[in-house]
Motif scaffolding. Structure first.
Motif, PDB file in Angstrom:
ATOM      1  N   VAL A  11       0.819  -1.203   0.000  1.00  0.00           N
ATOM      2  CA  VAL A  11       0.000   0.000   0.000  1.00  0.00           C
ATOM      3  C   VAL A  11       0.859   1.262   0.000  1.00  0.00           C
ATOM      4  O   VAL A  11       0.444   2.300  -0.510  1.00  0.00           O
ATOM      5  CB  VAL A  11      -0.959  -0.004   1.218  1.00  0.00           C
ATOM      6  N   GLY A  12       2.044   1.195   0.530  1.00  0.00           N
ATOM      7  CA  GLY A  12       2.895   2.367   0.658  1.00  0.00           C
ATOM      8  C   GLY A  12       3.297   2.970  -0.674  1.00  0.00           C
ATOM      9  O   GLY A  12       3.292   4.187  -0.839  1.00  0.00           O
ATOM     10  N   PHE A  13       3.646   2.143  -1.641  1.00  0.00           N
ATOM     11  CA  PHE A  13       4.077   2.654  -2.944  1.00  0.00           C
ATOM     12  C   PHE A  13       2.979   3.442  -3.640  1.00  0.00           C
ATOM     13  O   PHE A  13       3.227   4.572  -4.098  1.00  0.00           O
ATOM     14  CB  PHE A  13       4.576   1.513  -3.829  1.00  0.00           C
ATOM     15  N   PRO A  14       1.751   2.928  -3.722  1.00  0.00           N
ATOM     16  CA  PRO A  14       0.700   3.737  -4.353  1.00  0.00           C
ATOM     17  C   PRO A  14       0.431   5.047  -3.608  1.00  0.00           C
ATOM     18  O   PRO A  14       0.124   6.064  -4.234  1.00  0.00           O
ATOM     19  CB  PRO A  14      -0.539   2.836  -4.308  1.00  0.00           C
ATOM     20  N   ILE A  15       0.567   5.028  -2.295  1.00  0.00           N
ATOM     21  CA  ILE A  15       0.364   6.254  -1.531  1.00  0.00           C
ATOM     22  C   ILE A  15       1.434   7.274  -1.883  1.00  0.00           C
ATOM     23  O   ILE A  15       1.145   8.454  -2.101  1.00  0.00           O
ATOM     24  CB  ILE A  15       0.339   5.960  -0.019  1.00  0.00           C
ATOM     25  N   VAL A  16       2.671   6.843  -1.962  1.00  0.00           N
ATOM     26  CA  VAL A  16       3.768   7.758  -2.297  1.00  0.00           C
ATOM     27  C   VAL A  16       3.585   8.320  -3.699  1.00  0.00           C
ATOM     28  O   VAL A  16       3.755   9.522  -3.930  1.00  0.00           O
ATOM     29  CB  VAL A  16       5.129   7.042  -2.154  1.00  0.00           C
ATOM     30  N   VAL A  17       3.215   7.477  -4.639  1.00  0.00           N
ATOM     31  CA  VAL A  17       2.999   7.940  -6.010  1.00  0.00           C
ATOM     32  C   VAL A  17       1.841   8.937  -6.059  1.00  0.00           C
ATOM     33  O   VAL A  17       1.924   9.971  -6.726  1.00  0.00           O
ATOM     34  CB  VAL A  17       2.750   6.747  -6.957  1.00  0.00           C
ATOM     35  N   SER A  18       0.776   8.650  -5.337  1.00  0.00           N
ATOM     36  CA  SER A  18      -0.376   9.556  -5.312  1.00  0.00           C
ATOM     37  C   SER A  18       0.001  10.909  -4.721  1.00  0.00           C
ATOM     38  O   SER A  18      -0.391  11.956  -5.249  1.00  0.00           O
ATOM     39  CB  SER A  18      -1.513   8.951  -4.497  1.00  0.00           C
ATOM     40  N   LEU A  19       0.745  10.915  -3.635  1.00  0.00           N
ATOM     41  CA  LEU A  19       1.170  12.173  -3.031  1.00  0.00           C
ATOM     42  C   LEU A  19       2.076  12.965  -3.960  1.00  0.00           C
ATOM     43  O   LEU A  19       1.962  14.187  -4.068  1.00  0.00           O
ATOM     44  CB  LEU A  19       1.867  11.908  -1.693  1.00  0.00           C
ATOM     45  N   TYR A  20       2.969  12.279  -4.664  1.00  0.00           N
ATOM     46  CA  TYR A  20       3.855  12.951  -5.611  1.00  0.00           C
ATOM     47  C   TYR A  20       3.044  13.595  -6.742  1.00  0.00           C
ATOM     48  O   TYR A  20       3.282  14.753  -7.116  1.00  0.00           O
ATOM     49  CB  TYR A  20       4.865  11.957  -6.174  1.00  0.00           C
ATOM     50  N   LEU A  21       2.083  12.852  -7.275  1.00  0.00           N
ATOM     51  CA  LEU A  21       1.274  13.398  -8.362  1.00  0.00           C
ATOM     52  C   LEU A  21       0.407  14.555  -7.885  1.00  0.00           C
ATOM     53  O   LEU A  21       0.231  15.539  -8.614  1.00  0.00           O
ATOM     54  CB  LEU A  21       0.406  12.295  -8.976  1.00  0.00           C
TER      55      LEU A  21
END
Length: 47
Positions: A11-21
Motif C-alpha cells: 500500500v505504501g508505494f501507491p500512496i507515495v505515487v499519489s502524493l507525488y502526483l
C-alpha cells in the motif's frame, strides 16, 4: 509486526505515487491561477 511490513510495501508505494502526483498537480494549478489573475492586466495592456 510481521504482517504489517507486507501491507506497507503493497500500500505504501501507491500512496507515495499519489502524493507525488498531487504535489505536481498543485504546482501546476498554482501557475494556472496566477495566469488567470494576471489576465485582466494583460488584456488592458493590449487595448
Amino acid at each position: 509486526m510481521d504482517e504489517l511490513i507486507p501491507i506497507i510495501s503493497q500500500v505504501g508505494f501507491p500512496i507515495v505515487v499519489s502524493l507525488y502526483l498531487l504535489y505536481r498537480i498543485e504546482t501546476k494549478l498554482d501557475m494556472v491561477v496566477q495566469s488567470i489573475q494576471n489576465l485582466p492586466e494583460r488584456m488592458k495592456e493590449r487595448n
